[in-house]
Design an enzyme around this catalytic site. Structure first.
Site, PDB file in Angstrom:
ATOM      1  N   GLY A  45      -0.687   6.906  -6.958  1.00 37.85           N
ATOM      2  CA  GLY A  45      -0.778   6.005  -5.806  1.00 37.85           C
ATOM      3  C   GLY A  45      -1.346   4.679  -6.278  1.00 37.85           C
ATOM      4  O   GLY A  45      -1.986   4.627  -7.314  1.00 37.85           O
ATOM      5  N   THR A  46      -1.158   3.577  -5.525  1.00 43.89           N
ATOM      6  CA  THR A  46      -1.515   2.301  -6.132  1.00 43.89           C
ATOM      7  C   THR A  46      -2.488   1.342  -5.453  1.00 43.89           C
ATOM      8  O   THR A  46      -3.632   1.363  -5.838  1.00 43.89           O
ATOM      9  CB  THR A  46      -0.266   1.573  -6.639  1.00 43.89           C
ATOM     10  OG1 THR A  46       0.872   2.256  -6.135  1.00 43.89           O
ATOM     11  CG2 THR A  46      -0.206   1.618  -8.102  1.00 43.89           C
ATOM     12  N   THR A  47      -2.107   0.474  -4.551  1.00 41.45           N
ATOM     13  CA  THR A  47      -3.125  -0.484  -4.087  1.00 41.45           C
ATOM     14  C   THR A  47      -3.613  -0.195  -2.664  1.00 41.45           C
ATOM     15  O   THR A  47      -2.802   0.000  -1.754  1.00 41.45           O
ATOM     16  CB  THR A  47      -2.595  -1.932  -4.138  1.00 41.45           C
ATOM     17  OG1 THR A  47      -2.111  -2.162  -5.441  1.00 41.45           O
ATOM     18  CG2 THR A  47      -3.695  -2.939  -3.833  1.00 41.45           C
ATOM     19  N   GLY A 220       3.563  -1.295  -9.782  1.00 31.22           N
ATOM     20  CA  GLY A 220       3.180  -0.021  -9.176  1.00 31.22           C
ATOM     21  C   GLY A 220       2.905  -0.116  -7.685  1.00 31.22           C
ATOM     22  O   GLY A 220       2.689   0.892  -7.020  1.00 31.22           O
TER      23      GLY A 220
END
Lengths: 269, 229
Positions: A45-47, A220
């Protein structure tokens, strides 16, 4: 777990995580991963960004999960209500992170049911801290999880944000915080856009803009997906509890933002 | 040398049952019944903090009479059981029936093997989409379980209360009507007037998305009792 019998009582207290460790340790997040040789490719998972606003906090996350350079999911949720007055956002290995969120949710509800009262916000932050510390071994194997916890402090009557490190260290942030691979870019945007005591609607707009900037420079992080109508997940926590911003409101925020960035990709102002 | 006194198993069980029954009969009554809005719990309990009625899981509630420490232990064990099960499987896999069976095992074992039986009676209730789908399980000190239709009363005046409330029972009655009727009967069988302050009232809300258990605050109980609710 042990069939149909009631769990034995005694020294257990009101922590679900402790109960799980005693009764069914194989169900703890990341408990059965065993030895891993070499790096494994798992969805990440990213931001996620969290920012204080007037009377509460706003937490927003993009929807992309990646496995290496491949997009594993376009509509993964990364922001969850931990209970009625707190939300948790996650970055890192999706599988372990989602399990951790589930454990935290049950932990908080379990305490509330047994004690008849809700944990304080610091109490919730500390519980999450010990769960992250418990995942340290996994972090060394490449299964790191880094959350952000934000909530409304009913005693102090204000929104508060807590950040973490992999060793379980818990730090309170006074203004804003971001996590994940696009966190640096989001942080830059937040520094320029965030104002103390900004109204919640403005904070939502700023959060979405910070995610836009993160997606602009980080592969990402998922950007605005107008074609599929996938919007960031956005939660507002106030004295009234957790509220997830409705899809049609987010659509408007994202559409306005995309229009504003036309011929002005960096959002100069 | 002293010769141990022989006590027949029948006598032993009867003595234990009498002991438990006496303990329960001393307690004030608790009523659990279905109404249109959900499952209503009404307990005679002047304490605001030592509860006789509690939340176990999303759609499951718990009510008890008897010795506080003993049913408190059962309540906590029930929450642990439900949370463990829900975490291991899925939230929808936690059912009142399975919980009632687990309680029955524990109560049965304590009744036969411990030096003294639990002096408690408990009800496990699960709210359904409509009153016909509600489940009420009554458990007694020896581990026997019964599935009660629509209404359960426990405590000293349980039999008289059950008889009075089962008569013209309407499981689809409005919350306020059901509450008033129950409190009237509690006052009649107990032989004393009851005000909102003497009652602990809670509802398993049929319309709730997830956690259905709500405590009904004293002010709102008051309003219901005077018929404004």
């Amino acid at each position: 777990m042990s069939g149909d019998a009631l769990p034995s009582h005694g020294a257990g207290g009101s922590s679900f995580a402790e109960l799980l460790r005693a009764q069914a340790p194989h169900l703890l997040p990341g408990a059965t991963t065993g030895e891993v040789s070499g790096p494994v490719e798992l969805p990440h998972g990213t931001t996620v960004v969290a920012l204080a606003c007037a009377g509460g906090v706003v937490v927003a996350g993009d929807r992309r999960a990646t496995t290496g350079s491949y997009i594993a999911s376009r509509d993964l949720e990364k922001v969850f209500a931990a209970d009625e007055f707190s939300v948790v956002g996650i970055a890192g290995t999706a599988g372990v992170a989602l399990e951790l969120v589930r454990l935290l949710q049950v932990e908080l509800e379990h305490y509330e049911k047994i004690e008849g009262t809700m944990l304080s916000l610091e109490g919730k932050a500390n519980r999450l801290s010990s769960m992250i510390r418990g995942n340290l071994g996994n972090a060394f194997r490449g299964l790191a999880v880094l959350p952000v916890l934000a909530g409304y402090d009913l005693a102090g009557e204000r929104g508060r944000i807590f950040s973490y490190d992999l060793a379980g260290g818990c730090y309170e942030e006074s203004s804003h915080h971001s996590i994940g691979s696009g966190a640096f870019f989001a942080r830059g945007a937040l520094k320029k856009l965030w104002r103390p005591e900004m109204p919640a609607e403005d904070a939502v707009r700023v959060a979405v803009e910070a995610l836009y900037d993160a997606a602009d420079d980080d592969s990402g992080t998922g950007g605005p997906d107008l074609g599929r109508q996938i919007w960031p997940t956005c939660a507002v926590v106030t004295a009234d509890g957790v509220r997830f911003v409705a899809a049609h409101e987010l659509e408007r925020v994202v559409t306005d933002l995309v229009a504003a960035r036309r011929d002005n990709p960096g959002g100069a102002r | 040398m002293t010769i141990p006194v022989y006590v027949s198993p029948e006598q032993l069980m009867k003595d234990r049952a009498d002991y438990a029954r006496k303990g329960i009969a001393r307690g004030r009554s608790v009523v659990v019944l279905s109404c249109r809005q959900g499952i209503l719990f009404v307990a005679e309990n002047p304490s605001r903090t030592l509860h006789k009625v509690a939340e176990i899981y999303d759609r499951i509630g718990f009510a008890a009479v008897g010795k506080y420490t003993e049913f408190e232990h059962l309540r906590v064990a029930g929450i642990r059981y439900a949370d463990l099960r829900g975490y291991a499987y899925d939230r929808s896999d936690v059912t009142a029936r399975a919980l009632a069976n687990a309680y029955a095992q524990t109560l049965g074992t304590v009744f036969t093997t411990e030096s003294k039986p639990y002096e408690v009676q408990i009800t496990v209730a699960q709210v359904g989409p409509d009153p016909a789908a509600d489940q009420l399980y009554l458990l007694t000190y020896d581990g026997s379980v019964t599935d009660e239709p629509g209404v359960v009363a426990m405590g000293g005046a349980a039999e008289a209360l059950t008889a009075a409330l089962s008569e013209d029972l309407d499981p689809a009655a409005e919350l306020g009507d059901a509450l008033r009727r129950t409190v009237d009967q509690l006052a009649r069988t107990g032989g004393r007037a009851l005000t909102a302050g003497d009652l602990e009232v809670a509802l398993l809300d049929r319309s709730a998305d997830r956690r259905a258990f709500r405590r009904v605050p004293v002010e709102s109980v008051e309003r219901h009792l005077v018929g404004e609710g």
